[in-house]
Design a protein around this motif. Sequence first.
Motif, PDB file in Angstrom:
ATOM      1  N   TYR A  20      51.347  66.779  48.431  1.00 45.45           N
ATOM      2  CA  TYR A  20      52.696  66.224  48.429  1.00 45.45           C
ATOM      3  C   TYR A  20      52.637  64.781  47.933  1.00 45.45           C
ATOM      4  CZ  TYR A  20      54.356  70.379  50.784  1.00 45.45           C
ATOM      5  OH  TYR A  20      54.691  71.674  51.073  1.00 45.45           O
ATOM      6  N   LEU A  21      53.276  64.523  46.819  1.00 47.27           N
ATOM      7  CA  LEU A  21      53.237  63.212  46.183  1.00 47.27           C
ATOM      8  C   LEU A  21      54.377  62.341  46.686  1.00 47.27           C
ATOM      9  CD1 LEU A  21      52.533  64.343  42.499  1.00 47.27           C
ATOM     10  CD2 LEU A  21      50.871  63.740  44.291  1.00 47.27           C
ATOM     11  N   PHE A  22      54.088  61.060  46.839  1.00 44.04           N
ATOM     12  CA  PHE A  22      55.140  60.128  47.231  1.00 44.04           C
ATOM     13  C   PHE A  22      55.940  59.720  46.005  1.00 44.04           C
ATOM     14  CE2 PHE A  22      56.637  55.729  47.958  1.00 44.04           C
ATOM     15  CZ  PHE A  22      57.559  56.019  48.954  1.00 44.04           C
ATOM     16  N   LYS A  23      57.250  59.894  46.076  1.00 39.51           N
ATOM     17  CA  LYS A  23      58.132  59.594  44.953  1.00 39.51           C
ATOM     18  C   LYS A  23      59.033  58.416  45.318  1.00 39.51           C
ATOM     19  CE  LYS A  23      58.123  64.426  43.491  1.00 39.51           C
ATOM     20  NZ  LYS A  23      58.928  65.619  43.146  1.00 39.51           N
ATOM     21  N   ASP A  24      58.749  57.262  44.711  1.00 37.04           N
ATOM     22  CA  ASP A  24      59.516  56.060  45.039  1.00 37.04           C
ATOM     23  C   ASP A  24      60.484  55.680  43.935  1.00 37.04           C
ATOM     24  OD1 ASP A  24      57.683  55.310  43.165  1.00 37.04           O
ATOM     25  OD2 ASP A  24      56.923  53.565  44.250  1.00 37.04           O
ATOM     26  N   GLY A  25      60.765  56.604  43.016  1.00 35.78           N
ATOM     27  CA  GLY A  25      61.712  56.314  41.948  1.00 35.78           C
ATOM     28  C   GLY A  25      63.154  56.340  42.429  1.00 35.78           C
ATOM     29  N   TYR A  26      64.042  55.927  41.554  1.00 30.48           N
ATOM     30  CA  TYR A  26      65.471  55.854  41.879  1.00 30.48           C
ATOM     31  C   TYR A  26      65.993  57.229  42.273  1.00 30.48           C
ATOM     32  CZ  TYR A  26      70.439  54.713  41.310  1.00 30.48           C
ATOM     33  OH  TYR A  26      71.786  54.516  41.507  1.00 30.48           O
ATOM     34  N   TYR A  27      66.700  57.295  43.411  1.00 29.77           N
ATOM     35  CA  TYR A  27      67.233  58.572  43.898  1.00 29.77           C
ATOM     36  C   TYR A  27      68.518  58.285  44.655  1.00 29.77           C
ATOM     37  CZ  TYR A  27      66.905  63.471  45.394  1.00 29.77           C
ATOM     38  OH  TYR A  27      67.121  64.817  45.576  1.00 29.77           O
ATOM     39  N   THR A  38      58.889  69.919  47.601  1.00 28.07           N
ATOM     40  CA  THR A  38      58.760  68.473  47.382  1.00 28.07           C
ATOM     41  C   THR A  38      58.047  67.778  48.527  1.00 28.07           C
ATOM     42  OG1 THR A  38      60.795  68.480  46.073  1.00 28.07           O
ATOM     43  CG2 THR A  38      60.068  66.349  46.948  1.00 28.07           C
ATOM     44  N   GLY A  39      58.247  68.266  49.744  1.00 26.73           N
ATOM     45  CA  GLY A  39      57.728  67.582  50.933  1.00 26.73           C
ATOM     46  C   GLY A  39      58.783  66.637  51.457  1.00 26.73           C
ATOM     47  N   ILE A  40      58.678  65.367  51.065  1.00 24.54           N
ATOM     48  CA  ILE A  40      59.650  64.349  51.473  1.00 24.54           C
ATOM     49  C   ILE A  40      60.164  63.629  50.235  1.00 24.54           C
ATOM     50  CG2 ILE A  40      59.991  62.187  52.750  1.00 24.54           C
ATOM     51  CD1 ILE A  40      57.815  63.092  54.677  1.00 24.54           C
ATOM     52  N   GLN A  41      61.469  63.587  50.089  1.00 28.50           N
ATOM     53  CA  GLN A  41      62.100  62.862  48.994  1.00 28.50           C
ATOM     54  C   GLN A  41      62.882  61.677  49.556  1.00 28.50           C
ATOM     55  OE1 GLN A  41      62.321  63.093  45.364  1.00 28.50           O
ATOM     56  NE2 GLN A  41      63.100  61.087  45.983  1.00 28.50           N
ATOM     57  N   PRO A  42      62.385  60.437  49.367  1.00 24.94           N
ATOM     58  CA  PRO A  42      63.134  59.276  49.858  1.00 24.94           C
ATOM     59  C   PRO A  42      64.412  59.056  49.053  1.00 24.94           C
ATOM     60  CG  PRO A  42      60.835  58.718  49.325  1.00 24.94           C
ATOM     61  CD  PRO A  42      61.114  60.050  48.738  1.00 24.94           C
ATOM     62  N   VAL A  43      65.461  58.660  49.736  1.00 27.84           N
ATOM     63  CA  VAL A  43      66.720  58.274  49.093  1.00 27.84           C
ATOM     64  C   VAL A  43      66.691  56.767  48.896  1.00 27.84           C
ATOM     65  CG1 VAL A  43      69.218  58.097  49.408  1.00 27.84           C
ATOM     66  CG2 VAL A  43      68.008  60.201  50.064  1.00 27.84           C
ATOM     67  N   THR A  44      67.017  56.303  47.694  1.00 25.30           N
ATOM     68  CA  THR A  44      67.020  54.860  47.445  1.00 25.30           C
ATOM     69  C   THR A  44      68.418  54.253  47.482  1.00 25.30           C
ATOM     70  OG1 THR A  44      67.104  55.179  45.035  1.00 25.30           O
ATOM     71  CG2 THR A  44      64.921  55.015  46.066  1.00 25.30           C
ATOM     72  N   LYS A  45      69.458  55.097  47.275  1.00 21.51           N
ATOM     73  CA  LYS A  45      70.807  54.525  47.264  1.00 21.51           C
ATOM     74  C   LYS A  45      71.839  55.538  47.727  1.00 21.51           C
ATOM     75  CE  LYS A  45      74.117  51.990  44.374  1.00 21.51           C
ATOM     76  NZ  LYS A  45      74.441  51.496  43.012  1.00 21.51           N
ATOM     77  N   TYR A  46      72.740  55.075  48.591  1.00 19.88           N
ATOM     78  CA  TYR A  46      73.933  55.832  48.993  1.00 19.88           C
ATOM     79  C   TYR A  46      75.116  54.884  48.885  1.00 19.88           C
ATOM     80  CZ  TYR A  46      77.507  57.770  52.094  1.00 19.88           C
ATOM     81  OH  TYR A  46      78.693  58.215  52.615  1.00 19.88           O
TER      82      TYR A  46
END
Length: 280
Positions: free
Chosen positions: A122-129, A248-256
Amino acid sequence: MVNFNGKIVDDIYCISPKNRGYAYGDALFETIKSVNGKLLFWEDHYFRLMASMRIMRMEIPMNFTMEFLEMQIQKALEAHQLSNRFARVKLQVHRVEGGLYLPKNHTVEFIILAESLESGAYLFKDGYYEIDLFKDYDISPSLLSTLKTNNKAINVVGSIFAQENNLNNCLVLNTNKHVVEALNGNVFLVIGNLIKTPPITEGCLKGIMRKQIMDLVKNSQEYQLEEASISAFELQKADEIFITNVITGIQPVTKYRKKEFKFEVSKNLIQKLNDKLGYA
């Protein structure tokens, strides 16, 4: 090619127009991640499927053991030459043809499809989301809403809405106007050291990755877990928001909306998840 009831066949020939999964959504499915032939969280997937079949009043065949279905999945992986690679597996169970809304019988058939994935860990994804709310339609806070059935109209329409509005995802509400889940997974809020997620009684999917993350949090000294209703107002008060599913595992949200979020907790939990799976 797919595994249709134990036989590898061309996928364009395995579904008839009378298929009850196609005609009435009378079907359940599991999406499973395979890493070099190992089915991640297979026991959890299997028991969720069995419980869902009982709720749908499907007749569970005597040979539908965990070992039998795993063998059938391996057969599908082999057909696609994915036994030693990373793959997404979809196991669908549908009631056999016959009847209208009322089925003529309750026996089932299965279809297994395998497709390649780029990564096993599971890769950490820190891009815009960026996310927002999808408010056109609501989810009923009922037991049927917690199942992975073929009735996914709100997810389809919501995904189109997200694309039209240049969003990466949307959160959906139930009829009580509480935040239930994302279009493709469960949702978690981080407030300080508290990690909060909606309970199953709100109508959210009984997600397999949701269970894994909850177990990690419960066994951690760093965080506290709370299953409780989430209002839309709470989203902008959170320090972090993340979405979970088994692929995906965990998908961080960067903006709401106007709020931007950190992702330290998401990153930490991804590491804990990979450690648990032996991918550190």
